[in-house]
Scaffold this active site. Sequence first.
Site, PDB file in Angstrom:
ATOM      1  CE  LYS A  69     -13.659  -2.188  -2.463  1.00 31.15           C
ATOM      2  NZ  LYS A  69     -14.762  -2.384  -1.511  1.00 31.15           N
ATOM      3  CG  ASP A  70      -4.709  -1.850   0.843  1.00 33.08           C
ATOM      4  OD1 ASP A  70      -3.934  -0.902   1.059  1.00 33.08           O
ATOM      5  OD2 ASP A  70      -4.481  -3.002   1.214  1.00 33.08           O
TER       6      ASP A  70
END
Length: 367
Positions: A69-70
């Site tokens: 995830k970012d």
Amino acid sequence: MQAPLPIARIRTSPEDFVVEEIPAYAPSGKGEHLYVTLRKTGKNTPDVARDLARCLGADPRGTGWAGMKDRHAITTQTISIQVPIAEDAEAKLAQASLPGVEILGAARHGNKLKPGHLVGNRFTITLRDLAQGDAARVGEKLAEAGRVGVPNSFGPQRFGRDGQNPARTLAWLRGEERGPRDRREQRLLFSALQSMLFNEVLARRVEAGTWAAVLPGDLAKKHDSGGIFAVPAEGRDLDDARARAEAGAISPTGPMFGAKMRWPEGAPRDIEREVLATVLPDASRLEAFRALGEGTRRPLRLMVADMLVRPIDASGGLTVSFVLPKGGYATTVLATACQIVDATHRASDADGGEEGDESSSEPSDPA
């Protein structure tokens, strides 16, 4: 000539880019892997997994996650840590201090989380600095994306800093440069090349107007079950497949090239052979790279669910929420409606992290 798309700014703060992972299954409550569900801000997934393992006295190599995830976002996901059953891992977790991480829950399970062990991701994204009058136009385009889907291209995050990973991969595979020694980095580089070639096949289908329509010989994916089947060359079954594609029930797939990848027939096969030949004239050479990525199929169309667009204030900003299946990029959806300016001023994190999962995160983005 079409007017240029409006310009919108994203990620002016982590709160402007929110991602919630949709798990494929719930932990059973028993087993040596502790599934920790958490919300993180300003952190990437591998770093958080390592910190969790340290707090629990566990080996970081035993951690797992369904998708990276970012960092430049608020993201909710589950990370697994291998901890002996006899240890009170939950008590240790309760005492852990992890800046930027909120523990939401924990339960045990019998196996490690692996890339792709998720249904998809829910995004809530704020678009800022739209010019006066552009919000309605952007909203209409996004609503259309929610009805018919968008071309399922890989975003720039897939290609490394400055987009150079595919070129690095080719130089390495051709023996022109020394490749990385780390196997994970090798797989990330190979996945960047796979992704670049997929995007090229998709671009040709977009230009021909066939990215959402099935052609004779295509390998089509069923969006409900995930099954893949060959589209007949003619007859009533071909007509039926075309109607199902128009209704959004199925989509043609494109190549994530590898030794075990299933090839289509007819015109779709010709397109894919031509694209592969631009970098690897002898397709049998894929066998030599099997350990880096065996290959798979990826839909050419990305279906978008639960699209909702809301104005945030009189300045023209919008909040957009939608759900994508694993491997889908939020910026791919947004780019159909506006030109995106990323306030973090980055093409990608060097670790290959993504907006939602990669799936992609997994190098071969399973279909």
